[in-house]
Design an enzyme around this catalytic site. Structure first.
Site, PDB file in Angstrom:
ATOM      1  N   LYS A  90       3.082  28.321  25.561  1.00 33.30           N
ATOM      2  CA  LYS A  90       2.516  28.382  27.014  1.00 33.30           C
ATOM      3  C   LYS A  90       1.558  27.517  27.638  1.00 33.30           C
ATOM      4  CE  LYS A  90       5.011  32.413  27.916  1.00 33.30           C
ATOM      5  NZ  LYS A  90       6.194  32.350  28.713  1.00 33.30           N
ATOM      6  N   GLU A 112       1.236  35.733  36.122  1.00 29.01           N
ATOM      7  CA  GLU A 112       1.813  37.248  35.611  1.00 29.01           C
ATOM      8  C   GLU A 112       1.891  36.755  34.005  1.00 29.01           C
ATOM      9  OE1 GLU A 112       4.907  34.615  34.562  1.00 29.01           O
ATOM     10  OE2 GLU A 112       3.896  34.789  36.487  1.00 29.01           O
ATOM     11  N   SER A 378       7.119  29.908  18.294  1.00 22.24           N
ATOM     12  CA  SER A 378       6.648  29.944  19.896  1.00 22.24           C
ATOM     13  C   SER A 378       5.102  30.303  19.763  1.00 22.24           C
ATOM     14  CB  SER A 378       7.479  30.635  20.806  1.00 22.24           C
ATOM     15  OG  SER A 378       7.558  32.042  20.323  1.00 22.24           O
TER      16      SER A 378
END
Length: 400
Positions: A90, A112, A378
Site C-alpha cells: 500500500k 478509506e 502483498s
C-alpha cells in the site's frame, strides 16, 4: 490487446465516472495533474527516491525452498511486499498519491481502509509530508484491526469509525466519498485500490506496477526465465494489478485469488468474479455482489482487506477477456496456507496474501519441479495476530 483506459476512463465496458456532478471537476483536475506529472522526470525521480530511501525498495524476491520441497512440485518464489515500510504494498501508492496531492497544492487527505494497511500507509505518507489525514474505517474492521487503528492514531491521523451497513470496507468507502463531496476544494481523496471513478484505477495501477517490473527483472536474474504462473490475492485488486502488469504480454498464466469465505455456495463470501454481476459501485462500472434489485449484498471474508463487494474495473476487463483467471479461496484454505508458510519459511503473511499462497500451493503440487510460480506476498501478518488468536486458539468465528 490490454490497453490503458480510453479517453473516458473505460476498460472495455468497465470503469468510467459515475459520480455526483460536484466531483466531476475535482476528478478532471486530478487526471490533468497526473497526466502532466507521470512522465515528468523531476516528479518521477522524487517518487523513486521516496520508494528507495524511505520505503525500502526494491523489495526482495525470496525462493521458498522449504515449502517448495514440502509440496514436491513447482518452485515457489515470493515477491516480498511485506518488507515495505508499513508492511505491505500500500505504501507504493500512498507515497505516489501524496506527492501528486502536494504538487496540486493540497494539504489535507481523506482515505478509506479495510485491513488498515492502506490507512497506515496514508497516515505515514501524511506525516512525512505534514498533511492532515482523516481515515474512514468500518467499525467491524476497527475491532478486527485494532493494532492498525492505534498505529494510524500514533501517526497523527484521525480515524473515523463507520457504523452504517456492515461496518466494513464498502461502508468506509461510502462515507469517505460523502465527505469528499463536501470538502473537495481543499482535500485530496487518496484511494487505496484500483477501484472508484476514473482516473483512480489508472493512477493506482501506475504506482503499483513497480511490483511486477521488479519481480520480472529479479526472476530473470536468478532463474534466467519468466514464471509459468503469477498468483495474487484480489479484493479491490491493487497488488494483483501491480504484479500482473509486467506479464500481460508474456506467455505467463495469471491467477487472481478472491475470498470464498465460508464457501461460494453460502451467503458468506466475497467472490465477486465467481458470483457477481455487472453494476456500478463507488463511481465505477464493474462486477459486484448484488441482489436482483441492484442492492449490494454484504460480503464476508476472514480477511478485512478482501471483503469488498466489487472489484477493480481493469480486473473485470481482464476476466472478461480471458487473460486472467480468477479463482476462489476459502477462509480455511487461506489459514492453512498461512500456517504452512509460517512454519516452513519463518514468514508470517497477511491473511489477504495467504489466499494467493493457498492457490499457489494447490497448483504447485501438480506441476513439474522445473516450473515456477511467482506469488505476490502483498503484506505481513502482524496486523492479523488478534484475528488468528481468536480463530486458532479460542475457536471464535469472525464476522458472521
Amino acid at each position: 490487446m490490454y490497453p490503458y483506459p480510453n479517453e473516458i476512463g473505460r476498460y472495455g465496458e468497465f470503469g468510467g465516472k459515475f459520480v455526483p456532478e460536484t466531483l466531476m471537476r475535482p476528478l478532471e483536475e486530478i487526471e490533468t495533474a497526473f497526466t502532466e506529472l507521470k512522465n515528468d522526470p523531476v516528479f518521477h525521480a522524487e517518487y523513486k527516491k521516496l520508494l528507495f530511501d524511505y520505503s525500502g525498495r526494491p523489495t526482495a524476491l525470496t525462493f521458498a525452498d522449504r515449502v517448495s520441497e514440502y509440496l514436491g512440485g513447482a518452485k515457489i518464489y515470493l515477491k516480498r511486499e511485506d518488507l515495505n515500510h508499513t508492511g505491505s504494498h500500500k505504501i507504493n501508492n500512498a507515497l505516489g498519491q501524496i506527492l501528486l496531492a502536494k504538487k496540486m497544492g493540497k494539504t489535507k487527505i481523506i482515505a478509506e481502509t479495510g485491513a488498515g494497511q492502506h490507512g497506515v500507509a496514508a497516515a505515514t505518507a501524511a506525516a512525512k509530508f505534514g498533511f492532515k489525514c482523516t481515515v474512514f474505517m468500518g467499525e467491524e474492521d476497527v475491532a478486527r484491526q485494532s493494532l492498525n487503528v492505534f498505529r494510524m492514531k500514533l501517526l497523527g491521523a484521525e480515524v473515523v469509525p463507520v457504523t452504517s451497513g456492515n461496518g466494513t470496507l464498502k461502508d468506509a468507502t461510502n462515507e469517505a466519498i460523502r465527505y469528499w463531496v463536501q470538502h473537495c476544494e481543499d482535500h485530496f481523496y487518496l484511494i487505496g485500490s484500483v477501484v472508484g471513478p476514473h482516473p483512480y484505477p489508472y493512477i493506482v495501477r501506475e504506482f503499483q506496477k513497480i511490483i511486477g517490473e521488479e519481480a520480472k527483472e529479479q526472476l530473470r536474474r536468478v532463474e534466467g526465465t519468466l514464471p509459468d504462473k503469477v498468483v495474487a490475492c484480489v479484493g479491490g485488486g491493487s497488488n494483483a494489478i501491480g504484479i500482473f502488469q509486467a506479464f500481460l504480454d508474456e506467455d505467463t498464466e495469471l491467477i487472481g485469488a478472491e475470498a470464498a469465505g465460508k464457501g461460494i455456495d453460502t451467503p458468506l463470501h466475497a467472490a465477486t468474479i465467481a458470483k457477481g454481476t455487472l453494476g456500478v459501485i463507488h463511481g465505477s462500472m464493474t462486477y459486484l455482489i448484488q441482489d436482483e434489485y441492484g442492492q449490494i449484498i454484504e460480503p464476508y471474508s476472514i480477511s478485512a482487506g478482501l471483503d469488498y463487494p466489487g472489484i477493480g474495473p481493469e480486473h473485470a476487463y481482464l476476466h472478461k477477456s480471458g487473460r486472467v483467471t480468477y479463482e476462489s479461496v476459502t477462509d480455511d484454505e487461506a489459514i492453512a496456507a498461512l500456517r504452512l508458510l509460517s512454519e516452513t519459511e519463518g514468514i508470517l503473511p497477511a491473511i489477504e496474501s495467504a489466499h494467493a499462497l493457498a492457490k499457489a500451493f494447490e497448483m504447485a503440487k501438480d506441476m513439474d519441479k522445473d516450473k515456477i510460480i511467482l506469488v505476490s506476498l502483498s503484506g505481513r501478518g502482524d496486523k492479523d495476530v488478534h484475528t488468528l488468536m481468536n480463530v486458532l486458539e479460542n475457536g471464535v468465528e469472525t464476522h458472521v
